[in-house]
Design an enzyme around this catalytic site. Sequence first.
Site, PDB file in Angstrom:
ATOM      1  N   GLU A 140       0.806  -1.217   0.000  1.00 38.78           N
ATOM      2  CA  GLU A 140       0.000   0.000   0.000  1.00 38.78           C
ATOM      3  C   GLU A 140       0.843   1.272   0.000  1.00 38.78           C
ATOM      4  O   GLU A 140       0.432   2.319   0.489  1.00 38.78           O
ATOM      5  CB  GLU A 140      -0.989  -0.001   1.176  1.00 38.78           C
ATOM      6  CG  GLU A 140      -2.012  -1.115   1.106  1.00 38.78           C
ATOM      7  CD  GLU A 140      -3.149  -0.978   2.118  1.00 38.78           C
ATOM      8  OE1 GLU A 140      -3.090  -0.052   2.952  1.00 38.78           O
ATOM      9  OE2 GLU A 140      -4.083  -1.790   2.073  1.00 38.78           O
ATOM     10  N   GLU A 245      -5.543  -8.621   1.145  1.00 39.39           N
ATOM     11  CA  GLU A 245      -6.137  -8.164   2.413  1.00 39.39           C
ATOM     12  C   GLU A 245      -7.617  -7.896   2.204  1.00 39.39           C
ATOM     13  O   GLU A 245      -7.990  -7.191   1.264  1.00 39.39           O
ATOM     14  CB  GLU A 245      -5.489  -6.877   2.927  1.00 39.39           C
ATOM     15  CG  GLU A 245      -4.171  -7.016   3.625  1.00 39.39           C
ATOM     16  CD  GLU A 245      -3.706  -5.701   4.257  1.00 39.39           C
ATOM     17  OE1 GLU A 245      -4.563  -4.958   4.794  1.00 39.39           O
ATOM     18  OE2 GLU A 245      -2.501  -5.415   4.212  1.00 39.39           O
TER      19      GLU A 245
END
Length: 319
Positions: A140, A245
């Site tokens: 991320e 995720e």
Amino acid sequence: MRFSSAALALAASVGIADAAATLSAANTGIKGFNYGAFFLNQQAKVQADFAYEFNRAKSMPGTSGWTSARLYTMVQWGTKSDIVQAIPAAIDTNTKLLLGLWISGGTAAINNEITALKAAISKHGSKFTNLVVGISVGSEDLYRDAAGEVGTSAAYLLDCIKKVRAAVAGTALANVPIGHVDTYDSFLNGTNKAVIPAIDWVGFDGYPYWESTKANSINDAMTRFYDGYDKTVKLAGTKPVWVTETGWPVTGKTNNLAVANAANARVYWQKIACSLIAKKVNLFWYGLQESQWGTASPDFGIYGAGDLGTLQPRYSLAC
């Protein structure tokens, strides 16, 4: 949005994945959890902690096959470049590994990660390398960079991918597929699209709970999740998309229309986890246990605080 020339140049220098790596990156129904390097009180997890968690994941009631672990770093928490103790724990428990290399926060990060990765290969040999299903360069970073947080640009990420490919060349990990994990809107950014040709698989992180500008109740969750996932699949083209995720909190504040409770977490598991499992999409759930030596808010853990060996899941995991 047009690609930046710098990002495109780096993408060309990294190169598109070779056929062998692309083949091995295909979705095969891997099931695992995300495992952080430390507890909520910043205490480092040691080998016994990782092993305890890995073994609990394999014995969750109503499930089977949760035998893989996604790591965020190769470096043991609190050290410069020591090998994370999740590695010997995985060897002892025969847990497959999606390795993570943390790259945000300056150039020392990727250098220390590569040092630890090379040391793990040298120290543990095939006992380690035979367990590795993939390598994620960063997590991320593009999302955080766009949000003004500590992240990285696409150009820097591409440079890190190049360094990792060079580091594993000629080793037993040379043909292990390399990817990057981020949010779908980060990949949709025109400049960041230059990352995709340089990786073997795309890691999708999707949390309807956090999409507070859209309808995100539990009834909207499947639409929210698959909207982002399907856009990522389209953008990825021939590259496989792994779900790295996702999850729904059991406790925490209401976020727009998203209510955190066990009943909704159960619905989310049934709609998302079970559908991905049926499609044999590689899946790393968040998370097994979040509140340990502290209280997470929101708390996405299937298990609450306490001894994992004695706790029961907070909702049914049957599909």
